[in-house]
Write an enzyme that holds these catalytic residues in place. Structure first.
Site, mmCIF file in Angstrom:
data_model
loop_
_atom_site.group_PDB
_atom_site.id
_atom_site.type_symbol
_atom_site.label_atom_id
_atom_site.label_comp_id
_atom_site.label_asym_id
_atom_site.label_seq_id
_atom_site.Cartn_x
_atom_site.Cartn_y
_atom_site.Cartn_z
ATOM 1 N N GLU A 1 0.836 -1.213 0.000
ATOM 2 C CA GLU A 1 0.000 0.000 0.000
ATOM 3 C C GLU A 1 0.868 1.260 0.000
ATOM 4 O O GLU A 1 0.583 2.249 0.681
ATOM 5 C CB GLU A 1 -0.974 -0.001 1.179
ATOM 6 C CG GLU A 1 -1.888 -1.218 1.253
ATOM 7 C CD GLU A 1 -2.843 -1.352 0.076
ATOM 8 O OE1 GLU A 1 -3.045 -0.363 -0.660
ATOM 9 O OE2 GLU A 1 -3.390 -2.448 -0.116
ATOM 10 N N CYS B 1 -9.189 -0.363 -18.525
ATOM 11 C CA CYS B 1 -8.302 0.274 -19.490
ATOM 12 C C CYS B 1 -8.722 1.744 -19.632
ATOM 13 O O CYS B 1 -9.762 2.160 -19.120
ATOM 14 C CB CYS B 1 -8.374 -0.438 -20.840
ATOM 15 S SG CYS B 1 -10.008 -0.334 -21.635
#
Length: 196
Positions: free
Chosen positions: A86, A180
């Site tokens: 993270e 995408c």
């Protein structure tokens, strides 16, 4: 010679399992590592690195005020590698600490995290990792809607895409999907369903 690595990917690209795999490989050879993760990530439990396939390990939770350099410098014997999950939640100061660990303590550091948020802006930690890392590698996955490479994260609320709001909203596959560029701009409305 130690280096600073940044391995980034979208949600569900396998970043956490990759960090756990790297830790296992070092430890299997008798080389201790230090695992760090953000205090902000409480999806599973603060202080743990968890993968979607059920693997998890305890990690030292770090925050904006954590002096990572001093924490690592105080560990004896020295770890062979520092692994951070993270990493997008790191601050500029945190990333500078990582660079100091590499340069002054000669310990490799591998940071794993998201590059950009749901609005397609860089996270602070990612920005400075992109600037300071010796090696940058993309962990790839595919778009939720097609077979193209996913490079962006789409935040969902009640089956609808969200493009405004606070940058950090902790959530998993119920809140975010990897897409995408084409489907970030134009997600197919007929295929958007609330994730479970």
């Amino acid at each position: 010679m130690a280096q600073l690595y940044f391995r980034y990917g979208t949600m569900n690209s396998g970043k956490s399992i990759e960090i756990l795999k790297v830790a296992y490989n070092y430890e299997e050879q008798g080389k201790p590592v230090v695992l760090l993760t953000s205090r902000l990530d409480d999806r599973d439990e603060v202080g743990y690195i968890s993968s979607r396939i059920g693997m998890r390990r305890k990690a030292y939770p770090i925050g904006n005020d954590t002096d990572i350099f001093d924490y690592i410098d105080d560990i004896s014997p020295r770890p062979y590698c520092v692994l951070i999950d993270e990493a997008q939640f790191l601050t500029r100061a945190n990333v500078y600490d990582l660079a100091r660990i590499v340069d002054e303590l000669d310990i490799p550091v591998m940071a794993f995290g998201l590059k950009n948020d749901f609005q397609n802006n860089l996270f602070e930690g990612s920005k400075y990792l992109l600037l300071l890392s010796d090696k940058i590698e993309e962990i790839k996955t595919i778009c939720h809607y097609c077979s193209r490479k996913a490079t962006m994260v789409l935040r969902m609320e009640d089956g609808e895409p969200v493009y405004e709001g606070v940058q950090v909203q902790i959530g998993g596959h119920e809140s975010y999907i990897s897409v995408c560029r084409k489907h970030w701009f134009n997600p197919p409305r007929e295929r958007i369903v609330p994730l479970k």
